[in-house]
Scaffold this active site. Structure first.
Site, mmCIF file in Angstrom:
data_model
loop_
_atom_site.group_PDB
_atom_site.id
_atom_site.type_symbol
_atom_site.label_atom_id
_atom_site.label_comp_id
_atom_site.label_asym_id
_atom_site.label_seq_id
_atom_site.Cartn_x
_atom_site.Cartn_y
_atom_site.Cartn_z
ATOM 1 N N GLU A 1 85.329 4.435 -1.596
ATOM 2 C CA GLU A 1 85.675 4.681 -0.511
ATOM 3 C C GLU A 1 85.777 3.867 0.502
ATOM 4 O O GLU A 1 86.745 4.027 0.884
ATOM 5 C CB GLU A 1 84.527 5.340 0.486
ATOM 6 C CG GLU A 1 84.534 6.464 1.308
ATOM 7 C CD GLU A 1 82.985 7.350 1.870
ATOM 8 O OE1 GLU A 1 82.880 8.106 1.351
ATOM 9 O OE2 GLU A 1 82.243 6.349 2.078
ATOM 10 N N HIS B 1 75.677 2.778 -26.963
ATOM 11 C CA HIS B 1 75.932 3.227 -28.091
ATOM 12 C C HIS B 1 76.414 5.089 -27.323
ATOM 13 O O HIS B 1 76.208 5.780 -27.889
ATOM 14 C CB HIS B 1 74.449 4.420 -28.027
ATOM 15 C CG HIS B 1 72.969 2.601 -28.328
ATOM 16 N ND1 HIS B 1 73.254 2.722 -30.318
ATOM 17 C CD2 HIS B 1 72.653 1.415 -28.474
ATOM 18 C CE1 HIS B 1 72.570 1.546 -29.954
ATOM 19 N NE2 HIS B 1 71.936 1.017 -29.159
ATOM 20 N N LYS C 1 85.693 18.972 4.361
ATOM 21 C CA LYS C 1 85.312 19.413 5.217
ATOM 22 C C LYS C 1 85.979 20.599 6.201
ATOM 23 O O LYS C 1 84.983 21.625 6.412
ATOM 24 C CB LYS C 1 84.119 18.333 6.337
ATOM 25 C CG LYS C 1 83.242 16.846 5.212
ATOM 26 C CD LYS C 1 82.961 15.870 6.590
ATOM 27 C CE LYS C 1 82.187 15.160 5.842
ATOM 28 N NZ LYS C 1 82.190 14.185 6.816
#
Length: 556
Positions: free
Chosen positions: A363, A394, A522
Site C-alpha cells: 500500500e 512443505h 469504493k
C-alpha cells in the site's frame, strides 16, 4: 518545524538518470556471473563482514549477490536521492505526505516523554502520552475487573472491529505476543464486511461479558461501521439499548459520529491525521493489544519501535538496518528485475506478520507516479508474501530452490524459544526449537549454495535423476536474528520494515504515505450497492460484463 503549506516535492529527480544509477548498472554486469559460492570462497570472513546490529537485532546480509563495492554504490545512490534529508524532514514533522498535505509522524507515537516533535509549532508528544495514559487506565480497569458490563459481569472477550491498519496491525501483534497475554481475556478481530465474519466472532459469545472496540478514524468506514451496527444489534437484542455504553468503546477522531452511534465520548480514544492506518498499531488502534498484554508490555513494545527509530535516524547508512534492507531490496527489484519478496518468520507466533507487511509495503510503495505526478522510470514496490517456517518448506520452497523465478527472502528467527517444547524432536536429545533453528539455517544455506550436478552424482544418485536433484543455488536471502520474540523485539521488527519501505520510497521518488489506489473500487461499489438492492429493475450503465453479473446476482 511543520508549516501549514505542503512541503515541496523532493526534487523530481529521475534516479535512473543519475551517475550513481549508471554506476550500479555497470556494476551489475560485472557481478552478474559471480556466484555466492565464489564470493564466500574469496572471503572467509564474509559472514561476519556483511552484517549489522541494532539493540540486539542482528542482520546477516552476506548471502546476497553483492560485494563491498555494491554496498558503496547503493549507499551513494541513497545519498544522491537525499535520503538523510528526507529522514530528518519526517522526524521534524514536515508535510512529506504531499498529496494529502500531512506530516508523517508515526515516530511520535513511540517517542519517549520529554521528546519534542512539532506539528505547526505545537509539540505533539504530550498529547500522545495523554492518550497512552488514558488507554493504560482503561486497559487496567478491564484487566482487573473494575470495568464491568451492563449486568455486572467481568469482560472476558474483546472484539476489535476495524479494517486495514485498524485490524491487520493489532491482530498481527496480538498473535505475535500471545505469550504475554492475559489468557482470561480473549481478543477477537472482525474486519470483513462478509456477514460471516461478525457472525462467527459472536456466535459463541456471552454479550454480558463482551466488549467491542470500534476502530475507525472517521467513524464512517463502510466495512467497519457495517460490522459495528451488526454487533450493536446483536448486543442490544439481548441486553437492551442501555447496554451500549458499557460494551462499546471507540478509537476515532470523529466525536460527533461516535456519539451518534451511542458510545460515550469519554470512552473514545483519539489519534491524529498525521498517523496513517498502516502505521497505527502503536497508538490507540492498539487498545485491544494493550488490554491483552497489559500496559507495561505495551510500553516495552513502544520502546522497541523507538530504539529502531533512533537507529534509523542516527546510524551511518553502511550499518543502518532499515537502509540496508531497503537498498538490497531495491537492488533486486530494479537491477535483477525480481517482482516478489518473501518474508519467512521461523516463529509460529509471527504467522500474521507477512500479511501485515503486505499492507505496509504494497500500500505504501505500490505506486506508478512520482511525487509530482509523473510516471516513474523504474519498477517500484514488490509483491510481498510469506508464511511461517517450517510450514512453507512443505508448500512453496520447491519453487524457491528449483524454480525459474528468483525470490529474495528475509528469514526471521529467534535464539531462544518462547516455549521449550515437550520432550525431544528426534529421540536424540534435540529439542524442537533446535530443530526449528536447524531448518532456519539450512534453508538459507541451501538457497545460497545449492548442490551441483557433480556433488549429486558423487552421492551415488543414478544419472537419470541427477538433474532433478541438482540445486542451482545463488538464491539471495537476508537473515534477521533476535534473542527472543518479546514486545520490544516485535516493535523493533515493525519499525525496521516501516523505515525500509520509506527508504525505498524516497529513492523511487514516490509518496509512501497515501493510498489513492483503494479509492476507485469504493466509488464504484457505492454505485453498485443500490443497483443490487433496489426493488425496481435498475438502469445499468456499466460494462457488459459487470451488467450481466449484476443481473445474475439480482436474479438470485
Amino acid at each position: 518545524m511543520s508549516t501549514t503549506e505542503p512541503a515541496a516535492p523532493v526534487a523530481p529527480l529521475d534516479i535512473t538518470a543519475t551517475e550513481e544509477w549508471a554506476a550500479l548498472t555497470t556494476h551489475l554486469r560485472e557481478i552478474s556471473e559471480v556466484s555466492l559460492r565464489d564470493l564466500f570462497a574469496a572471503d572467509p570472513r564474509r559472514g561476519e563482514t556483511f552484517a549489522a546490529e541494532a539493540d540486539g537485532l542482528y542482520l546477516d546480509y552476506s548471502k546476497n549477490r553483492l560485494t563491498a563495492r555494491t554496498v558503496e554504490l547503493l549507499t551513494a545512490l541513497a545519498r544522491r536521492a537525499g535520503l538523510a534529508d528526507r529522514i530528518e524532514a519526517m522526524f521534524r514533522g514536515e508535510r512529506i505526505n504531499v498529496t494529502e498535505n500531512r506530516p508523517v509522524l508515526h515516530v511520535a507515537l513511540r517517542a519517549p516523554a520529554g521528546t519534542r516533535i512539532e506539528v505547526d509549532g505545537v509539540d505533539v508528544v504530550p498529547d500522545v502520552h495523554r492518550v497512552l495514559d488514558a488507554m493504560s487506565q482503561f486497559a487496567d480497569r478491564v484487566r482487573s475487573g473494575d470495568w464491568l458490563g451492563a449486568t455486572g459481569e467481568r469482560i472476558r472477550t474483546v472484539v476489535n472491529i476495524g479494517i486495514g491498519g485498524s485490524d491487520l496491525g493489532p491482530a498481527m501483534a496480538y498473535d505475535a505476543l500471545r505469550d504475554y497475554a492475559d489468557r482470561s481475556i480473549e481478543v477477537r478481530f472482525v474486519s470483513n464486511v462478509d456477514p460471516t465474519d461478525i457472525w462467527e466472532a459472536t456466535a459463541d459469545l456471552d454479550p454480558a461479558s463482551t466488549l467491542f472496540i470500534v476502530s475507525s478514524k472517521t467513524f464512517t468506514t463502510l466495512e467497519t461501521i457495517s460490522n459495528a451496527r451488526a454487533a450493536r444489534s446483536w448486543l442490544t437484542g439481548l441486553l437492551g439499548e442501555d447496554a451500549v455504553s458499557r460494551h462499546f468503546v471507540a478509537v476515532s477522531t470523529n466525536a460527533e459520529k461516535v456519539a451518534e452511534f451511542g458510545i460515550d465520548t469519554v470512552n473514545m480514544f483519539e489519534f491524529w491525521d498525521w498517523v496513517g492506518g498502516r502505521y497505527s498499531v502503536d497508538c490507540a488502534i492498539g487498545l485491544s493489544l494493550m488490554i491483552a498484554i497489559g500496559p507495561p508490555n505495551f510500553r516495552e513494545f513502544l520502546a522497541g519501535f523507538a530504539a529502531m527509530d533512533t537507529h534509523f535516524r542516527t546510524a551511518p547508512f553502511e550499518r543502518n538496518l532499515p537502509v540496508l534492507l531497503g537498498l538490497i531490496g531495491l537492488w533486486y527489484r530494479d537491477f535483477f528485475g525480481t517482482a516478489t519478496h518473501a518474508v519467512l518468520p521461523y516463529s509460529h507466533y509471527l504467522g500474521r506478520f507477512p500479511a501485515y507487511l503486505q499492507q505496509l509495503d504494497m500500500e505504501s510503495n505500490g505506486k506508478s507516479v512520482d511525487l509530482t505526478g509523473r510516471p516513474v522510470s523504474t519498477p517500484t514496490g514488490p509483491i510481498v508474501w510469506g508464511t511461517p517456517g517450517t510450514n512453507g518448506q512443505h508448500a512453496y520452497y520447491q519453487l524457491l530452490h528449483q524454480g525459474t523465478t528468483i525470490v529474495p527472502a528475509d528469514f526471521i528467527g529467534f535464539v531462544r524459544p518462547n516455549h521449550p517444547g515437550v520432550g525431544t524432536a528426534d529421540g536424540a536429545g534435540v529439542d524442537q526449537h533446535a530443530l526449528l533453528l536447524a531448518n532456519f539455517l539450512a534453508q538459507t544455506e541451501a538457497l545460497a549454495f545449492g548442490r551441483t550436478a557433480a556433488e549429486v552424482a558423487a552421492e551415488g544418485v543414478t544419472p537419470d535423476l541427477v538433474a532433478h536433484r541438482t540445486f542451482p543455488g545463488n538464491r539471495p536471502s537476508n537473515t534477521l536474528l533476535a534473542q527472543k520474540l518479546t514486545p520490544f523485539a516485535l516493535g523493533q521488527l515493525i519499525a525496521l520494515y516501516e523505515h525500509k519501505v520509506f527508504t525505498q520510497g524516497v529513492i523511487w521518488g514516490i509518496n509512501s504515505f497515501d493510498q489513492w489506489g483503494v479509492e476507485l473500487g469504493k466509488v464504484l461499489a457505492g454505485r453498485i450497492i443500490p443497483e443490487l438492492g433496489s426493488e425496481q429493475e435498475p438502469e445499468l450503465g456499466h460494462d457488459s460484463s459487470t451488467n450481466a453479473l449484476i443481473k445474475r446476482l439480482r436474479a438470485g
